[in-house]
Design an enzyme around this catalytic site. Structure first.
Site, PDB file in Angstrom:
ATOM      1  N   CYS A 142       0.870  -1.177   0.000  1.00  0.00           N
ATOM      2  CA  CYS A 142       0.000   0.000   0.000  1.00  0.00           C
ATOM      3  C   CYS A 142       0.911   1.233   0.000  1.00  0.00           C
ATOM      4  O   CYS A 142       2.039   1.161  -0.475  1.00  0.00           O
ATOM      5  CB  CYS A 142      -0.997  -0.027   1.148  1.00  0.00           C
ATOM      6  SG  CYS A 142      -0.295   0.166   2.803  1.00  0.00           S
TER       7      CYS A 142
ATOM      8  N   ARG B  79      -3.593  -0.578   5.350  1.00  0.00           N
ATOM      9  CA  ARG B  79      -4.122  -1.655   4.503  1.00  0.00           C
ATOM     10  C   ARG B  79      -3.200  -2.860   4.389  1.00  0.00           C
ATOM     11  O   ARG B  79      -3.622  -3.998   4.633  1.00  0.00           O
ATOM     12  CB  ARG B  79      -4.447  -1.107   3.100  1.00  0.00           C
ATOM     13  CG  ARG B  79      -5.591  -0.135   3.108  1.00  0.00           C
ATOM     14  CD  ARG B  79      -5.708   0.613   1.810  1.00  0.00           C
ATOM     15  NE  ARG B  79      -4.616   1.585   1.712  1.00  0.00           N
ATOM     16  CZ  ARG B  79      -4.459   2.435   0.712  1.00  0.00           C
ATOM     17  NH1 ARG B  79      -5.303   2.413  -0.312  1.00  0.00           N
ATOM     18  NH2 ARG B  79      -3.468   3.298   0.695  1.00  0.00           N
TER      19      ARG B  79
ATOM     20  N   ASP C 198      -7.746   4.225   1.122  1.00  0.00           N
ATOM     21  CA  ASP C 198      -6.919   4.418   2.305  1.00  0.00           C
ATOM     22  C   ASP C 198      -7.790   4.882   3.471  1.00  0.00           C
ATOM     23  O   ASP C 198      -8.439   5.924   3.378  1.00  0.00           O
ATOM     24  CB  ASP C 198      -5.845   5.461   2.012  1.00  0.00           C
ATOM     25  CG  ASP C 198      -4.742   5.485   3.049  1.00  0.00           C
ATOM     26  OD1 ASP C 198      -4.919   4.891   4.127  1.00  0.00           O
ATOM     27  OD2 ASP C 198      -3.710   6.111   2.768  1.00  0.00           O
TER      28      ASP C 198
END
Length: 158
Positions: free
Chosen positions: A8, A14, A122
């Site tokens: 990520c 994440r 996000d």
């Protein structure tokens, strides 16, 4: 053994959740090694508090994981690389074009989604509920990507 790399941006939300969820999903199967990294990560940061809490609700502890920047060595070691968004996949392919054949979008294997739904947004700065939603999207992506990995391993005879 297959090495899986989740990517990520900062490697504090994440991809650490993906690493923890995947590790839990393959627990007891010694055939996987799993890492996570970020295309813009600062090395050594803990996962965000809400990320830790969201996966802890499923009995998974990611609190000891630490962020790391995506490196050529991690890319080389990985058999499969899964980005959380199209832009992560694009960045990986731009920085490491040799990894194109093993780089995928985590949710691209979920046939129930349209391609514009494949990105996992996000959650940084969001509420616990935003993180729980993100966790559920990551978990859904892992379920579909595991089928892909198993099919790939069987068809290649590995």
């Amino acid at each position: 053994m297959k090495t899986i790399l989740f990517v990520c941006t900062g490697n504090i939300c994440r991809s650490p959740m993906a690493e923890g969820l995947f590790r839990h999903a393959v627990k007891g199967r010694g055939d996987f090694e799993v890492f996570s990294a970020g295309v813009g990560a600062i090395d050594g940061l803990p996962p965000s508090e809400h990320a830790v809490r969201a996966v802890r609700e499923l009995g998974i502890d990611i609190s000891r994981q630490r962020s790391r920047m995506l490196t050529a060595d991690l890319v080389r070691r990985a058999d499969f690389i899964f980005g959380m968004t199209h832009s992560h996949v694009d960045a990986i392919m731009l920085l490491y074009p040799q990894a194109a054949e093993k780089t995928f979008l985590l949710r691209e294997f979920d046939d129930t989604l349209d391609s514009y739904e494949n990105d996992i947004s996000d959650p940084i700065g969001g509420s616990l509920e935003v993180y729980q939603n993100c966790r559920d999207q990551v978990e859904q992506g892992i379920a579909s990507m595991m089928k892909f990995i198993e099919q790939t391993s069987v068809s290649s005879g590995r």
